[in-house]
Design an enzyme around this catalytic site. Structure first.
Site, mmCIF file in Angstrom:
data_model
loop_
_atom_site.group_PDB
_atom_site.id
_atom_site.type_symbol
_atom_site.label_atom_id
_atom_site.label_comp_id
_atom_site.label_asym_id
_atom_site.label_seq_id
_atom_site.Cartn_x
_atom_site.Cartn_y
_atom_site.Cartn_z
ATOM 1 N N ASP A 1 -3.762 32.978 22.935
ATOM 2 C CA ASP A 1 -4.904 32.727 21.980
ATOM 3 C C ASP A 1 -4.931 33.554 21.088
ATOM 4 O O ASP A 1 -5.469 32.874 19.699
ATOM 5 C CB ASP A 1 -6.104 32.808 22.816
ATOM 6 C CG ASP A 1 -6.238 34.081 23.492
ATOM 7 O OD1 ASP A 1 -5.502 35.069 23.504
ATOM 8 O OD2 ASP A 1 -7.347 34.505 24.273
ATOM 9 N N MET B 1 -4.524 35.017 27.514
ATOM 10 C CA MET B 1 -3.308 35.658 27.688
ATOM 11 C C MET B 1 -3.369 36.205 29.110
ATOM 12 O O MET B 1 -4.552 36.745 29.615
ATOM 13 C CB MET B 1 -2.921 36.528 26.835
ATOM 14 C CG MET B 1 -2.578 35.982 25.411
ATOM 15 S SD MET B 1 -2.253 37.381 24.205
ATOM 16 C CE MET B 1 -0.618 37.895 24.916
ATOM 17 N N HIS B 2 -1.998 36.519 29.673
ATOM 18 C CA HIS B 2 -2.008 37.461 30.893
ATOM 19 C C HIS B 2 -2.467 37.165 32.229
ATOM 20 O O HIS B 2 -1.982 37.709 33.248
ATOM 21 C CB HIS B 2 -2.523 38.815 30.463
ATOM 22 C CG HIS B 2 -2.471 39.605 29.311
ATOM 23 N ND1 HIS B 2 -1.013 39.817 28.634
ATOM 24 C CD2 HIS B 2 -3.164 39.825 28.277
ATOM 25 C CE1 HIS B 2 -1.300 40.346 27.313
ATOM 26 N NE2 HIS B 2 -2.597 40.334 27.157
#
Ligand code: XUL
Length: 500
Positions: free
Chosen positions: A239, A81-82
Site C-alpha cells: 500500500d 503490508m506484512h
C-alpha cells in the site's frame, strides 16, 4: 472504451476504482470488514471477509457501469503490508490472518535480532518489528505447532486476493520486502534466513514484480460477476508503494508526506542507503527501484485523540482553523505524538507522548497548534535522516491525507520541512497506484513513470516563508530533546501498575 480497476485491500475496508485510459476515475465502491482483537495486542482478520468484500465491490462497480462486463481489461491491487495468510495443502486458510498492527511477537523479534545480528540489516535492510511477517511465522511455529504442521504456503493479503481471482499463487516483491525473508537489494528470497528459522523453502511463493501478469480472472468468477471478456490480473504492490506511485513519487525530486491515522514520510531511492534500520527500506513497485519511509504511529490519531478527549463537539475543520489564533511555537508549548509508542526515528513501543511547557496563559488554540506542530516535527525527523544520511534534497513534497486538508497545516509543513509543498488535484490514495499498475500491465503506457505523467495532477503549491523557517529551527531542536529526556520516565510509567 476500455477500463482497468485498482483494488486497495486496506485494514478497515476494501476499495475499488474504475479508471479509463486518461486516468479519469469513473466509479468507486468500498466495503468494510471487521477486525478481531481476541487478546490485548492481537489484531486479526478473516481472509474470507476480504474475498466477500472484494466480490461485493466488483459487483457494485459492474452494477454502476454495466459496460465493464465487456470493457474491463485489467485489475491490479494495493494491499496492507506484512499480514500473514497461511494456507494448507488444499489452499484453505489455516487460521485468521495475523495483521501488520498485531504486536504479539516481541519475543520472536528479539530472537530474530540476536540470531541474525548484522546480517538482518545487511540482507533485509530493516529491523525486526512486531508488525513484520517473519516474527508472525515464528509465532505460529512456536505457539500453534498443530497449525504449523499443516502449513503449505504463505501469502500476503493482496497476493491471496490475486490467488482467489486467478487460481495462481505468487508473492510480489514490494510486499515480500516487508516479510524480513527477502534480500531487498538482490530481490530474491534469502534462503539462509529461512533455513536459520526452520522455514522450508517450499513455503516461500514464487516472486513476481508489480506489473507482471499473474493470470486472468477465473471463468467461474467471470460467470458469477457477469463478465464476458478476458480480464488480465497484475501482481500489484504494497500500500505505501502504491500510495507513492499514485502521488507521482517516481523520481528523487519529490518526497511524500501522508497524514492518516499514522503518518508516513517517504522518499524514492535508486540505490542502497545506510539508514541502519532507522527508516524502513523496501522495494518500490517501479522495477529495480526502492523507497525509504519513516512512520509516525499516531499522526492523525494524535489530533483525533486530542479532539475527542477535550473538544468532542468541535469539528476538525473549526478546531484546526482556530489554531491560527496561536503562533509559531504554540506560545511555548511542545507536543510529542508518541501516544501509541513510536517507530521513526525511535523504535520504542514504551515511549509515550507529552505536552511540555504548560503555562497558565495558554489557550485551546495553543494546544491544537502544538499538536499539529508535534506531528509535523515527528515527520521531519524522517526527512532529516534522509537529508543527513542520503543527501536528499527534495524539490517538493507532496502532501496527502489529513495534512493536506488545511491551509494552515500545509503552510506549517512548508515552514517546518523548509520545502515547497504540493497537493494532488484529486486524492485517490493507493487505489490509484493499483489502477496505474494495471494500466501499465495492459500496455496503455510503456512505463509507470509515463503513466504517472498522464494520471497524476498537482493542484496547490505552498512555499516556505523564510522568517517562519528560521523561527521553527530552534523550536525543532527543543522538540528533538524531548524523547531522550522523557524516555526513562515514560518507560517507568509504562511498567508501573496503577491498579489499587
Ligand atoms: C508499513 C505498515 C503499514 C501497513 C498498513 O510498514 O506497517 O503502513 O502497510 O497497511
Amino acid at each position: 472504451m476500455a477500463y482497468v480497476i485498482g483494488i486497495d485491500l486496506g485494514t478497515g475496508s476494501v476499495k475499488g476504482l474504475v479508471v479509463d485510459q486518461k486516468g479519469t476515475v469513473l466509479s468507486e465502491a468500498a466495503e468494510n470488514y471487521p477486525l478481531y482483537h481476541p487478546q490485548k495486542g492481537y489484531s486479526e482478520q478473516d481472509p474470507a471477509d476480504w474475498l466477500k468484500g472484494t466480490k461485493r465491490v466488483l459487483q457494485r462497480l459492474i452494477e454502476e457501469l454495466p459496460q465493464l462486463k465487456t470493457e474491463l481489461i485489467g485489475i491490479s491491487f494495493s494491499g496492507q503490508m506484512h499480514s500473514l495468510v497461511l494456507l494448507d495443502q488444499a489452499d484453505q486458510p489455516l487460521r485468521k490472518a495475523i495483521l501488520w498492527n498485531d504486536v504479539r511477537t516481541t519475543k520472536q523479534c528479539a530472537e530474530i535480532s540476536s540470531t541474525l545480528g548484522d546480517r538482518l540489516i545487511s540482507k533485509t535492510k530493516n529491523l525486526a518489528l512486531e508488525g513484520f511477517t517473519l516474527p508472525k511465522l515464528l509465532w505460529v511455529k512456536q505457539q500453534e505447532p498443530e497449525i504449523w504442521a499443516k502449513a503449505a504456503h504463505f501469502l500476503l493479503p493482496k497476493d491471496y486476493l490475486a490467488f482467489w481471482l486467478t487460481g495462481n499463487k505468487q508473492m510480489e516483491r514490494s510486499d515480500a520486502a516487508g516479510t524480513l525473508l527477502l534480500n531487498v537489494m538482490e530481490q530474491q528470497w534469502d534462503l539462509e534466513i529461512a533455513a536459520e528459522f526452520g522455514i522450508e523453502a517450499k513455503l516461500l511463493p514464487k516472486l513476481v514484480s508489480s506489473i507482471d501478469s499473474v493470470g486472468t480472472v477465473k471463468e467461474s468468477l467471470c460467470e458469477e460477476l457477469g463478465i464476458e471478456g478476458t480480464v488480465a490480473v497484475f501482481a500489484g504492490g504494497a500500500d505505501n508503494a502504491c500510495a507513492a506511485l499514485g502521488a507521482g513519487i517516481v523520481d528523487q525530486d519529490r518526497g511524500l508526506c501522508s497524514i492518516g491515522t499514522s503518518g508516513v514520510f517517504l522518499a524514492y531511492e535508486t540505490a542502497e542507503q545506510n539508514y541502519q534500520g532507522q527508516l524502513h527500506f523496501f522495494n518500490h513497485v517501479i522495477p529495480n527501484r526502492f523507497y525509504s519511509m519513516g512512520v509516525t504511529l499516531a499522526a492523525g490519531q494524535s489530533l483525533t485523540w486530542f479532539k475527542e478527549t477535550f473538544v468532542k463537539e468541535e469539528s476538525f475543520e473549526a478546531l484546526v482553523a482556530a489554531a491560527a489564533e496561536s503562533s509559531i511555537g504554540a506560545n511555548g508549548l511542545l507536543f510529542t505524538p508518541y501516544i501509541m509508542g513510536e517507530r521513526t526515528p525511535y523504535i520504542d513501543s514504551r515511549i509515550r507522548g507529552s505536552f511540555i511547557g504548560l503555562d497558565a496563559s495558554q489557550t485551546l488554540a495553543d494546544f491544537t497548534r502544538a499538536v499539529l506542530e508535534g506531528i509535523t516535527f515527528s515527520l521531519k525527523d524522517a526527512q532529516i535522516l534522509m537529508e543527513e544520511i542520503a543527501d536528499k534534497q527534495f524539490k517538493e513534497i507532496v502532501s496527502v491525507g489529513g495534512g493536506a486538508k488545511s491551509t494552515l497545516w500545509l503552510q506549517m509543513q512548508a515552514n517546518i520541512f523548509n520545502s515547497k509543498i504540493v497537493t494532488l488535484q484529486t486524492e485517490q490514495g493507493p487505489g490509484l497506484g493499483a489502477a496505474m499498475l494495471a494500466a501499465v500491465g495492459v500496455g496503455w503506457f510503456a512505463s509507470l513513470e509515463e503513466c504517472a505523467k498522464a494520471f497524476v495532477t498537482y493542484e496547490k503549491e505552498i512555499f516556505p516563508d523564510p522568517a517562519a523557517v528560521e523561527q521553527y529551527q530552534p523550536i525543532y531542536q527543543l522538540y528533538r530533546q524531548v524523547y531522550p529526556q522523557t524516555k526513562a520516565l515514560c518507560h517507568q510509567l509504562n511498567e508501573a501498575s496503577w491498579e489499587s
